[in-house]
Enzyme design. Structure first.
Site, mmCIF file in Angstrom:
data_model
loop_
_atom_site.group_PDB
_atom_site.id
_atom_site.type_symbol
_atom_site.label_atom_id
_atom_site.label_comp_id
_atom_site.label_asym_id
_atom_site.label_seq_id
_atom_site.Cartn_x
_atom_site.Cartn_y
_atom_site.Cartn_z
ATOM 1 N N HIS A 1 -7.146 -30.336 10.891
ATOM 2 C CA HIS A 1 -6.057 -30.553 9.924
ATOM 3 C C HIS A 1 -4.816 -31.091 10.633
ATOM 4 C CE1 HIS A 1 -2.964 -29.810 6.895
ATOM 5 N NE2 HIS A 1 -2.320 -29.078 7.789
ATOM 6 N N ASP B 1 5.527 -63.985 9.103
ATOM 7 C CA ASP B 1 4.502 -63.027 9.539
ATOM 8 C C ASP B 1 5.053 -62.297 10.752
ATOM 9 O OD1 ASP B 1 2.071 -61.636 9.969
ATOM 10 O OD2 ASP B 1 0.910 -63.366 9.298
ATOM 11 N N TRP C 1 -4.145 -28.691 17.610
ATOM 12 C CA TRP C 1 -3.902 -30.136 17.637
ATOM 13 C C TRP C 1 -3.281 -30.592 18.950
ATOM 14 C CZ3 TRP C 1 0.743 -32.787 18.074
ATOM 15 C CH2 TRP C 1 1.922 -32.055 17.905
ATOM 16 N N SER D 1 -3.920 -48.234 19.691
ATOM 17 C CA SER D 1 -3.563 -48.857 18.416
ATOM 18 C C SER D 1 -2.052 -48.825 18.189
ATOM 19 C CB SER D 1 -4.276 -48.120 17.276
ATOM 20 O OG SER D 1 -3.739 -48.466 16.030
ATOM 21 N N SER D 2 -1.452 -47.660 18.385
ATOM 22 C CA SER D 2 -0.010 -47.536 18.176
ATOM 23 C C SER D 2 0.775 -48.366 19.182
ATOM 24 C CB SER D 2 0.405 -46.067 18.273
ATOM 25 O OG SER D 2 -0.147 -45.308 17.221
ATOM 26 N N HIS E 1 7.339 -34.279 21.530
ATOM 27 C CA HIS E 1 8.587 -34.161 20.777
ATOM 28 C C HIS E 1 9.122 -35.508 20.317
ATOM 29 C CE1 HIS E 1 11.697 -31.709 19.053
ATOM 30 N NE2 HIS E 1 12.501 -32.709 19.317
ATOM 31 N N GLU F 1 7.270 -37.741 19.429
ATOM 32 C CA GLU F 1 6.347 -38.002 18.328
ATOM 33 C C GLU F 1 6.891 -37.458 17.008
ATOM 34 O OE1 GLU F 1 2.318 -38.966 16.698
ATOM 35 O OE2 GLU F 1 3.772 -39.774 18.095
ATOM 36 N N TYR G 1 9.973 -37.410 16.091
ATOM 37 C CA TYR G 1 10.944 -38.380 15.590
ATOM 38 C C TYR G 1 10.297 -39.726 15.320
ATOM 39 C CZ TYR G 1 14.347 -34.830 16.370
ATOM 40 O OH TYR G 1 15.042 -33.658 16.289
ATOM 41 N N SER H 1 17.564 -44.490 3.804
ATOM 42 C CA SER H 1 18.788 -45.291 3.909
ATOM 43 C C SER H 1 18.719 -46.561 3.071
ATOM 44 C CB SER H 1 19.049 -45.655 5.376
ATOM 45 O OG SER H 1 19.230 -44.493 6.155
ATOM 46 N N HIS I 1 11.714 -27.461 25.074
ATOM 47 C CA HIS I 1 12.033 -26.368 24.150
ATOM 48 C C HIS I 1 10.769 -25.856 23.451
ATOM 49 C CE1 HIS I 1 13.055 -29.246 20.544
ATOM 50 N NE2 HIS I 1 11.793 -28.908 20.507
ATOM 51 N N HIS I 2 9.654 -26.574 23.610
ATOM 52 C CA HIS I 2 8.361 -26.061 23.153
ATOM 53 C C HIS I 2 7.757 -25.092 24.176
ATOM 54 C CE1 HIS I 2 7.972 -28.953 19.796
ATOM 55 N NE2 HIS I 2 8.627 -29.777 20.602
ATOM 56 N N THR J 1 21.705 -36.407 13.765
ATOM 57 C CA THR J 1 20.964 -36.116 12.527
ATOM 58 C C THR J 1 21.933 -35.725 11.415
ATOM 59 O OG1 THR J 1 19.109 -35.326 13.877
ATOM 60 C CG2 THR J 1 19.112 -34.742 11.542
ATOM 61 N N LYS K 1 23.632 -38.701 9.816
ATOM 62 C CA LYS K 1 22.819 -39.346 8.779
ATOM 63 C C LYS K 1 22.922 -38.585 7.457
ATOM 64 C CE LYS K 1 19.269 -41.621 11.579
ATOM 65 N NZ LYS K 1 19.567 -42.972 11.068
ATOM 66 N N ARG L 1 0.646 -17.476 14.346
ATOM 67 C CA ARG L 1 0.001 -18.682 13.868
ATOM 68 C C ARG L 1 -1.451 -18.703 14.359
ATOM 69 N NH1 ARG L 1 3.290 -23.433 16.720
ATOM 70 N NH2 ARG L 1 2.123 -24.624 15.185
#
Length: 546
Positions: free
Chosen positions: A76, A105, A141, A171-172, A255, A257, A259, A270, A304-305, A330, A333, A452
């Site tokens: 998941h 293009d 994950w 790919s990315s 991290h 990732e 954002y 926006s 921080h993880h 943040t 915004k 968790r």
């Protein structure tokens, strides 16, 4: 003498209804392929989520075994992050960026097609792991060692997981390079950096983050694969390895990732808010530069993880402060978005509802993240359901609500028909109610000590009540997705959707200057850009001439 008839030219197999999609290099078609494929994987990930919530609905449930539950959790999370949020944003970028900058293009159309087919291949390989010996990966994950090492995960499912992420990373990466070159070199006349749409700014920043962060996860996955299959011991403590090395490598990617999954959505918001507020975005430059600031600080906060891994207090303090500093751009915004709506002529169409829902839910997720950024608090809450709730408020309440705002907003441009507004509002309100019923109680579960990835529990009382409410909420969210599917079916298969004009929302950016949907070449002509609101400028000039 009768005139000799000319033989009709042979029809190429590439022009067939299906084959033309298989060989296309049109950025718009590739964008639609990305979006539609991601939505299919979204359905798969949603089914896995419902399975988890069914297992946790009541105490001592036996719907899933411990092993099966760990497999479902892993698949998941991996599906939603790597096969849904990141690629669907790439799909929006593919479709919209050339239109928004007035280009025909992307810079490298064939490379663009390669990025999609690698994404599809990576998704297929990941889901083939369900048929692997001993089932799919079950180490979460992020797949921390030693749970992802051969001793604990002996089957081939974990190897499929590593291979799929390698392919998805390539790919990315090639897609990000394409975006950077396209935006830097192919903007139309007059479109300076300070006249670019804010969504284009966000895709440019998203692409830079991908280029910087992806090599890290590639290195970590390669070392993990070698540990499992080549006799190395990068992460095996008994052989002199260090599993914390994997955590550093993973979260240096992981991290940013977060954002990568949020910044393009902020760009969507926006673009949508000014249109339905009938006002220009408040503080265009502040919003643009805050995007770059968020990206920069996101590269400084990965540990921080890892507050509970025994890092020195000095390092904990640095990562705590940097994590809190990222709240500043943040907040810029959020306040600018609210200022945009202030005293505006608000129109609460479905895209606007999802945009406002994004602001509310993402703000809640950000505030809970500030608590987790304080390492003494994190020591108490780490690895609990509080973190699960925070993560989903940021990524589902944030990213997915913004993505649905984008789907309803740009759907008429992509497909030429408007989605039904009444069904759209039902979709929003059921999703908003179901989401909060699902994840708000999980904050309390975390504060009450529920870990968790726990697959069952024997507690009665509040654990039982909160879990049951959470499961009911997931059912309501499922209904909201089914309403969206019915809306799409009704609009396109039954052809009951209202046909869209070129600019049904009276918007400001160049994609609305062309037809709905656009022709293969995008534009017959592009007006000279004089601000970040070129269509508004064009309407004003036309009004002055009449």
């Amino acid at each position: 003498m009768a005139a000799r008839s000319e033989a009709a030219p042979p029809v190429s197999w590439k022009s067939g209804r299906v084959a033309s999609w298989l060989v296309t290099v049109d950025h718009k078609r590739i964008g639609i392929l990305y979006i539609s494929t991601s939505l299919v994987f979204f359905g798969v990930g949603g089914i896995l989520a419902v399975l988890m919530r069914s297992q946790l609905a009541t105490p001592n449930e036996t719907f899933l075994t411990k092993n099966s539950y760990n497999e479902v959790v892993t698949m998941h999370g991996t599906t939603m992050i790597f096969l849904v949020v990141v690629p669907i944003l790439a799909g929006f970028g593919n479709y919209l960026v050339p239109l928004m900058i007035g280009a025909r293009d992307v810079a490298f159309p064939r490379l663009n097609a390669l990025s999609y087919w690698l994404f599809l291949l990576g998704g297929i390989i990941l889901n083939l792991s369900w048929f692997a010996t001993d089932g799919p990966a079950k180490a979460g994950w992020w797949s921390y060692p030693p749970l992802s090492e051969l001793t604990y995960s002996p089957g081939r499912g974990q190897d499929y997981w590593i291979l799929s992420l390698h392919i998805l990373a390539v790919s990315s990466l090639v897609g990000a390079i394409n975006f950077i070159v396209t935006i830097a070199n192919m903007r139309t006349r007059g479109m300076t950096w300070m006249r670019m749409p804010l969504f284009v700014w966000s895709i440019f920043t998203y692409s830079i983050l991908l280029v910087v962060a992806l090599p890290s996860i590639g290195a970590g996955l390669t070392m993990l694969l070698l540990d499992r299959n080549a006799g190395t011991h990068f992460f095996i403590p008994a052989e002199g390895g260090n599993p914390l090395l994997y955590q550093h490598v993973f979260w240096f990617f992981g991290h940013p990732e977060v954002y990568i999954m949020v910044l393009p959505v902020m760009g969507m918001i926006s673009e949508i808010l000014p249109v339905f507020s009938r006002k220009p975005i408040f503080g265009y430059k502040a919003v643009a530069f805050s995007t770059l600031a968020i990206a920069f600080f996101s590269l400084l906060v990965w540990a921080h993880h890892m507050f509970t891994t025994g890092l020195p207090v000095g390092l904990d303090s640095f990562f705590m402060i940097s994590s809190m500093v990222i709240a500043v751009p943040t907040g810029i915004k959020i306040f600018n978005w609210l200022a945009t709506t202030w005293r505006g002529n608000l129109s609460f169409d479905t895209p606007m509802l999802f945009a406002l829902g994004f602001i509310a839910l993402f703000t809640m997720g950000g505030l809970s993240g500030i608590f987790l950024a304080a390492f003494p608090v994190d020591w108490q809450l780490n690895d609990s359901y509080y973190v699960v709730a925070h993560f989903h408020y940021v990524l589902f309440g944030g990213s997915m609500f913004g993505i649905f705002a984008g789907l309803f907003y740009w759907w008429p441009k992509m497909f030429g028909r408007l989605l039904d507004e009444r069904l759209g509002k039902w979709c929003f309100w059921t999703m908003f109610a179901g989401f909060n019923l699902t994840f708000l109680p999980q904050h309390m579960l975390g504060l009450l000590g529920m870990p968790r990835r726990i697959f069952t529990y024997s507690h009665g009382g509040l654990w039982e009540d909160y879990n049951l409410i959470s499961t009911i909420g997931s059912g309501i969210m499922t209904i909201s997705i089914l309403i969206f599917v019915w809306n799409v079916w009704r609009t396109h298969v039954q052809r009951k959707g209202v046909r869209a004009t070129n600019d049904p929302w009276l918007a400001d950016t160049l994609e609305w200057y062309t037809t709905s949907p656009p022709p293969p070449h995008n534009f017959d002509s592009v007006p000279y850009v004089t601000s970040h609101r070129p269509l508004r400028d064009l309407r004003r000039r036309l009004a002055e001439q009449t």
